[in-house]
Design a protein around this motif. Structure first.
Motif, mmCIF file in Angstrom:
data_model
loop_
_atom_site.group_PDB
_atom_site.id
_atom_site.type_symbol
_atom_site.label_atom_id
_atom_site.label_comp_id
_atom_site.label_asym_id
_atom_site.label_seq_id
_atom_site.Cartn_x
_atom_site.Cartn_y
_atom_site.Cartn_z
ATOM 1 N N GLU A 132 0.852 -1.171 0.094
ATOM 2 C CA GLU A 132 -0.140 -0.028 0.030
ATOM 3 C C GLU A 132 0.919 1.150 -0.051
ATOM 4 O O GLU A 132 1.687 1.360 0.514
ATOM 5 N N ALA A 133 0.597 2.124 -0.976
ATOM 6 C CA ALA A 133 1.466 3.282 -1.108
ATOM 7 C C ALA A 133 1.155 4.403 0.098
ATOM 8 O O ALA A 133 -0.149 4.316 0.614
ATOM 9 N N GLY A 134 2.157 4.997 0.724
ATOM 10 C CA GLY A 134 1.848 5.872 1.848
ATOM 11 C C GLY A 134 1.490 7.189 1.270
ATOM 12 O O GLY A 134 1.041 7.513 0.166
ATOM 13 N N VAL A 135 1.548 8.121 2.249
ATOM 14 C CA VAL A 135 1.021 9.671 1.890
ATOM 15 C C VAL A 135 2.235 10.364 1.218
ATOM 16 O O VAL A 135 3.176 10.208 1.560
ATOM 17 N N ALA A 136 1.968 10.761 -0.003
ATOM 18 C CA ALA A 136 3.144 11.398 -0.978
ATOM 19 C C ALA A 136 2.630 13.138 -0.603
ATOM 20 O O ALA A 136 1.671 13.637 -0.575
ATOM 21 N N GLN A 137 3.885 13.594 -0.450
ATOM 22 C CA GLN A 137 3.995 15.190 -0.508
ATOM 23 C C GLN A 137 5.009 15.548 -1.409
ATOM 24 O O GLN A 137 6.278 15.201 -1.414
ATOM 25 N N SER A 138 4.747 16.770 -1.925
ATOM 26 C CA SER A 138 5.871 17.585 -2.649
ATOM 27 C C SER A 138 5.694 18.861 -2.708
ATOM 28 O O SER A 138 4.343 19.373 -2.216
ATOM 29 N N PRO A 139 6.528 19.704 -2.934
ATOM 30 C CA PRO A 139 8.229 19.316 -2.862
ATOM 31 C C PRO A 139 8.461 18.822 -1.267
ATOM 32 O O PRO A 139 7.945 19.012 -0.395
ATOM 33 N N ARG A 140 9.925 18.322 -1.167
ATOM 34 C CA ARG A 140 10.392 17.733 0.036
ATOM 35 C C ARG A 140 10.891 19.294 0.535
ATOM 36 O O ARG A 140 11.033 19.130 1.853
ATOM 37 N N TYR A 141 11.469 19.931 -0.100
ATOM 38 C CA TYR A 141 12.258 21.117 0.541
ATOM 39 C C TYR A 141 11.808 22.295 -0.505
ATOM 40 O O TYR A 141 11.719 22.241 -1.503
ATOM 41 N N LYS A 142 11.542 23.661 0.400
ATOM 42 C CA LYS A 142 11.537 24.704 -0.350
ATOM 43 C C LYS A 142 12.153 25.773 0.406
ATOM 44 O O LYS A 142 12.033 25.794 1.673
ATOM 45 N N ILE A 143 12.865 26.690 -0.374
ATOM 46 C CA ILE A 143 13.484 27.691 0.331
ATOM 47 C C ILE A 143 12.954 29.128 -0.439
ATOM 48 O O ILE A 143 12.940 29.144 -1.692
ATOM 49 N N ILE A 144 12.496 30.148 0.322
ATOM 50 C CA ILE A 144 11.813 31.281 -0.458
ATOM 51 C C ILE A 144 12.133 32.413 0.606
ATOM 52 O O ILE A 144 12.613 32.441 1.597
ATOM 53 N N GLU A 145 11.828 33.651 -0.062
ATOM 54 C CA GLU A 145 11.959 34.890 0.634
ATOM 55 C C GLU A 145 10.698 35.462 1.251
ATOM 56 O O GLU A 145 9.675 34.916 0.750
ATOM 57 N N LYS A 146 10.832 35.945 2.128
ATOM 58 C CA LYS A 146 9.542 36.544 2.965
ATOM 59 C C LYS A 146 8.878 37.299 1.703
ATOM 60 O O LYS A 146 9.403 38.150 1.074
ATOM 61 N N ARG A 147 7.482 37.320 1.992
ATOM 62 C CA ARG A 147 6.504 38.014 1.134
ATOM 63 C C ARG A 147 6.284 37.126 -0.024
ATOM 64 O O ARG A 147 5.279 37.482 -0.907
ATOM 65 N N GLN A 148 7.070 36.173 -0.307
ATOM 66 C CA GLN A 148 6.727 35.559 -1.478
ATOM 67 C C GLN A 148 5.503 34.298 -1.295
ATOM 68 O O GLN A 148 5.147 34.271 -0.114
ATOM 69 N N SER A 149 5.014 33.675 -2.251
ATOM 70 C CA SER A 149 4.235 32.700 -2.067
ATOM 71 C C SER A 149 4.712 31.250 -2.444
ATOM 72 O O SER A 149 5.739 31.262 -2.878
ATOM 73 N N VAL A 150 3.983 30.249 -1.715
ATOM 74 C CA VAL A 150 4.654 28.825 -1.771
ATOM 75 C C VAL A 150 3.432 27.971 -1.718
ATOM 76 O O VAL A 150 2.229 28.440 -0.874
ATOM 77 N N ALA A 151 3.490 26.923 -2.414
ATOM 78 C CA ALA A 151 2.279 25.968 -2.335
ATOM 79 C C ALA A 151 2.547 24.436 -2.156
ATOM 80 O O ALA A 151 3.783 23.958 -2.848
ATOM 81 N N PHE A 152 1.962 23.732 -1.090
ATOM 82 C CA PHE A 152 2.511 22.222 -0.935
ATOM 83 C C PHE A 152 1.311 21.556 -1.514
ATOM 84 O O PHE A 152 0.089 21.760 -1.538
ATOM 85 N N TRP A 153 1.784 20.211 -1.822
ATOM 86 C CA TRP A 153 0.805 19.216 -2.431
ATOM 87 C C TRP A 153 1.031 18.048 -1.701
ATOM 88 O O TRP A 153 2.060 17.378 -1.349
ATOM 89 N N CYS A 154 -0.323 17.242 -1.587
ATOM 90 C CA CYS A 154 -0.460 16.108 -0.499
ATOM 91 C C CYS A 154 -1.563 15.293 -1.253
ATOM 92 O O CYS A 154 -2.380 15.599 -1.949
ATOM 93 N N ASN A 155 -0.947 13.758 -1.491
ATOM 94 C CA ASN A 155 -1.691 12.818 -1.960
ATOM 95 C C ASN A 155 -1.986 11.824 -0.765
ATOM 96 O O ASN A 155 -0.887 11.124 -0.620
ATOM 97 N N PRO A 156 -3.008 11.593 -0.335
ATOM 98 C CA PRO A 156 -3.236 10.761 0.914
ATOM 99 C C PRO A 156 -3.563 9.237 0.063
ATOM 100 O O PRO A 156 -3.214 8.627 -0.796
#
Lengths: 115, 114
Positions: free
Chosen positions: B1-25
């Motif tokens: 059985e596949a586990g919970v998937a997430q991406s990206p694993r690492y993210k570096i941004i500067e303050k005031r920028q935007s970021v999005a994370f993804w999850c597949n349960p």
């Protein structure tokens, strides 16, 4: 607000020794979970305790739940280096119902087992 | 059985920028959770979905954080704009259904805001 306190927060022990991690919580609950987290990794489910007096054992770890005392313990027997990790308890409030079964986590206990 | 998937694993941004994370349960898991784990602390629930509906978002900073689970499967968590204090690991977890609350966690996304 549910509060979950673990102690100790840091535990350094020698291989072969026994020790207990304590998890106290502030409100009625009969559902408690223990997780393990290795450095840089995610949480791994260890035990699910669903009633007063529940006891579960896996290898050198044994978890128990006393809902009257609002206390769970994680006992380590004859520790080995591979048990080094952070251990979290998480509590589900006793008045959970409907569709909200929210877990509140403790701060974790960082266990280091030295040869 | 596949586990919970997430991406990206690492993210570096500067303050005031935007970021999005993804999850597949895990397949078939109706309940999905997003947690924030700050270094040295336990995970804190940000939002809980039951299928595609929000069950609990009481600890989500709604002025900057948003999350959706449009088809009751995958989910995205967005931060806009990011602050320095948002630096943390963002964990996604799923459970079969709410009353069976053993949650299975993904590997997490480590966010660093500079």
């Amino acid at each position: 607000e549910l509060k979950v306190e673990q102690n100790p927060l840091f535990l350094s022990m020698q291989e072969g020794k026994n020790y207990t991690i304590y998890c106290n919580y502030s409100t009625t609950s009969d559902r408690l979970y223990w997780y393990r987290q290795d450095p840089g990794k995610s949480l791994e489910s260890l035990f699910v305790l669903l009633s007063n007096g529940a006891v579960k054992q896996e290898g050198r770890l044994m978890a128990s739940l006393d809902t009257k005392a609002r206390l769970s313990t994680l006992h380590i027997t004859a520790a080995v280096h591979d048990l080094s990790a952070t251990y979290f308890c998480a509590v589900e409030p006793g008045n959970s119902g409907g569709s909200n079964y929210k877990l509140t986590f403790g701060k974790g206990t960082l266990l280091t087992v030295n040869p | 059985e596949a586990g919970v998937a997430q991406s990206p694993r690492y993210k570096i941004i500067e303050k005031r920028q935007s970021v999005a994370f993804w999850c597949n349960p895990i397949s078939g898991h109706a309940t999905l959770y997003w947690y924030q784990q700050i270094l040295g602390q336990g995970p804190k629930l940000l939002i809980q979905f039951q299928n595609n509906g929000v069950v609990d978002d009481s600890q989500l900073p709604k002025d900057r954080f948003s999350a959706e689970r449009l088809k009751g499967v995958d989910s995205t968590l967005k931060i806009q704009p990011a602050k320095l204090e948002d630096s943390a690991v963002y964990l996604c977890a799923s459970s079969l259904y709410p009353s069976h609350n053993e949650q299975f966690f993904g590997p997490g996304t480590r966010l660093t805001v500079l």
